[in-house]
Design an enzyme around this catalytic site. Structure first.
Site, PDB file in Angstrom:
ATOM      1  N   ASP A 189       0.841  -1.196   0.000  1.00  0.00           N
ATOM      2  CA  ASP A 189       0.000   0.000   0.000  1.00  0.00           C
ATOM      3  C   ASP A 189       0.878   1.249   0.000  1.00  0.00           C
ATOM      4  O   ASP A 189       2.076   1.176   0.282  1.00  0.00           O
ATOM      5  CB  ASP A 189      -0.916   0.001   1.221  1.00  0.00           C
ATOM      6  CG  ASP A 189      -1.870  -1.184   1.230  1.00  0.00           C
ATOM      7  OD1 ASP A 189      -2.223  -1.658   0.138  1.00  0.00           O
ATOM      8  OD2 ASP A 189      -2.255  -1.628   2.338  1.00  0.00           O
ATOM      9  N   ASP A 213      -2.142   5.757   0.934  1.00  0.00           N
ATOM     10  CA  ASP A 213      -2.820   5.011   1.997  1.00  0.00           C
ATOM     11  C   ASP A 213      -2.694   5.752   3.316  1.00  0.00           C
ATOM     12  O   ASP A 213      -3.512   6.596   3.636  1.00  0.00           O
ATOM     13  CB  ASP A 213      -2.261   3.593   2.080  1.00  0.00           C
ATOM     14  CG  ASP A 213      -3.084   2.720   3.010  1.00  0.00           C
ATOM     15  OD1 ASP A 213      -4.309   2.914   3.080  1.00  0.00           O
ATOM     16  OD2 ASP A 213      -2.507   1.844   3.678  1.00  0.00           O
ATOM     17  N   ASP A 217       2.283   3.017   9.597  1.00  0.00           N
ATOM     18  CA  ASP A 217       1.624   1.798  10.062  1.00  0.00           C
ATOM     19  C   ASP A 217       2.584   0.990  10.915  1.00  0.00           C
ATOM     20  O   ASP A 217       3.731   0.751  10.523  1.00  0.00           O
ATOM     21  CB  ASP A 217       1.173   0.932   8.884  1.00  0.00           C
ATOM     22  CG  ASP A 217      -0.071   1.470   8.187  1.00  0.00           C
ATOM     23  OD1 ASP A 217      -0.525   2.569   8.555  1.00  0.00           O
ATOM     24  OD2 ASP A 217      -0.567   0.795   7.275  1.00  0.00           O
ATOM     25  N   ARG A 269      -7.353   8.692  12.546  1.00  0.00           N
ATOM     26  CA  ARG A 269      -6.240   7.799  12.905  1.00  0.00           C
ATOM     27  C   ARG A 269      -5.003   8.563  13.375  1.00  0.00           C
ATOM     28  O   ARG A 269      -3.957   8.538  12.741  1.00  0.00           O
ATOM     29  CB  ARG A 269      -5.860   6.890  11.737  1.00  0.00           C
ATOM     30  CG  ARG A 269      -6.983   5.965  11.293  1.00  0.00           C
ATOM     31  CD  ARG A 269      -6.507   4.963  10.271  1.00  0.00           C
ATOM     32  NE  ARG A 269      -7.589   4.049   9.879  1.00  0.00           N
ATOM     33  CZ  ARG A 269      -7.434   3.002   9.081  1.00  0.00           C
ATOM     34  NH1 ARG A 269      -6.226   2.726   8.588  1.00  0.00           N
ATOM     35  NH2 ARG A 269      -8.454   2.228   8.772  1.00  0.00           N
TER      36      ARG A 269
END
Length: 391
Positions: A189, A213, A217, A269
């Site tokens: 991604d 994206d 992460d 997020r």
């Protein structure tokens, strides 16, 4: 016997010496004095006041806090000093002098710096080897407009003072792996930085924005991570902690998120957490559209002394929880000494204990009063270091 004329000249000579001694240092270190007057956070205070930091770059490894601990495994007598002089990229046969050669081919402790300002377009994701430091201080380095960074089954990595943006998804292909061998890499991604089964990772003073994206992460059992002093902006999905709802290995995940600047134009997020634990402290939140802090699968999150400035339009609520789960009663989202502006609100867990970070001695740091957050985060993002050595 000294004449009056000679005495007059001698007096003026001595006066000139006094002026040099007392005033020249003040002039030379004026910028340093101004820097010392800032309310720097504990990480920056550790190295920034040293005007000769270029000679002592490795001092940075002693400055980290939070779950990553100290990064002293990244320094020592066996350390290789590697300078990037070539902005080109070959994913399979990296040439000496390129970033990929230093980050993927060299299998010992390596401290990577850059000869000059660079715009690096990675043709495939950069897989970073263990015990690697990427240090962009003193120049302006962009990794942008195609593939970006991945830390896969690696440990003891520092990424510092890099601008990472406009990262794009990548189709499967071959690439130089973190073990110096060509490996097959599946679909990736468009994240700026992705951690996969990684540990002891420090992401500090980077600027991240506008990726396909997300920006960062932390997935698949990654843990002992500190995310500090970064500037996250212009992004829908900012930071994901935990792979997916079914990946129970992330129960052991521990992440510290401290001194970061979120916004403008971040949607959600910041972070979103699954299963594990996050200590989110002394960050500045400059608005959001959906939420700032969210998650699922009963994670634990301690929000401490953050400044949440709600947007003029959109949700005023800081938190979001995925509903319809069997373990909803295990949620532990707590707000301690946070500040809220423009109508921001925080739906805290009712009753129960406030989960503590339980830091070791080398991980611990003092969370400062929320009134200082603007000062503590004012240098967030990649540095623009001056020619006079001051960052």
């Amino acid at each position: 016997m000294v004449s009056k004329g000679t005495n007059y000249v001698l007096q003026h000579f001595l006066l000139a010496i006094v002026i040099v001694i007392f005033f020249t240092p003040k002039y030379c270190f004026a910028k340093k004095s101004k820097l010392l007057g800032l309310k720097m956070n504990v990480i920056d205070q550790c190295w920034r006041p040293n005007s000769e930091w270029r000679k002592y770059r490795q001092q940075l490894a002693t400055c980290s806090v939070g779950y990553v601990g100290k990064m002293t495994n990244n320094i020592g007598k066996s350390l290789i000093h590697y300078k990037v002089i070539d902005s080109n990229d070959d994913p399979i046969n990296p040439k000496p002098g390129t970033l990929r050669y230093g980050a993927s081919v060299i299998q010992e402790k390596v401290w990577i710096t850059f000869q000059k300002d660079m715009n690096i377009i990675l043709l495939k994701p950069l897989l970073i080897s263990s015990f690697t430091t990427i240090d962009g201080r003193g120049v302006e380095v962009h990794i942008a407009n195609n593939a970006c960074l991945m830390i896969f089954k690696a440990t003891n990595i520092i990424i510092h003072s890099i601008k990472i943006h406009h990262c794009k998804a990548q189709t499967p292909g071959t690439v130089m792996g973190p073990n110096g061998k060509v490996t097959h890499l599946g679909q990736v991604d468009g994240d700026a930085i992705r951690l996969v089964t990684a540990s002891k990772i420090w992401i500090d003073h980077n600027t991240l924005y506008n990726c396909e994206d997300g920006l960062l992460d932390v997935t698949r059992g990654s843990t002992d991570v500190t995310i500090s002093n970064n500037w996250f902006r212009e992004q829908d999905k900012v930071m994901l902690l935990g792979h997916d709802d079914g990946y129970v290995r992330d129960l052991n995940m521990k992440v510290t998120v401290v001194y970061n600047h979120f916004g403008p134009n971040c949607n959600q997020r910041m972070p979103r957490i699954r299963h594990g634990y996050a200590h989110v402290a002394n960050n500045l939140y400059l608005g959001w559209m959906q939420y700032a802090l969210g998650g699922s699968m009963g994670p634990s999150l301690k929000s401490e002394a953050n400044l949440f400035i709600a947007p003029k339009i959109g949700s005023k609520e800081v938190t979001w929880r995925k509903t319809g789960l069997t373990n909803e009663d295990k949620w532990e989202f707590h707000s301690v000494r946070d500040a809220f502006e423009n109508g921001a609100s925080f739906a805290v867990t009712k009753g129960g204990r406030v989960p503590k970070p339980n830091y070791s001695k080398e991980q611990s740091f003092k969370v400062r009063d929320v009134k200082l957050v603007r000062s503590l985060t004012q240098s967030s993002g990649a540095f623009q270091c001056s020619r006079t050595s001051i960052c």
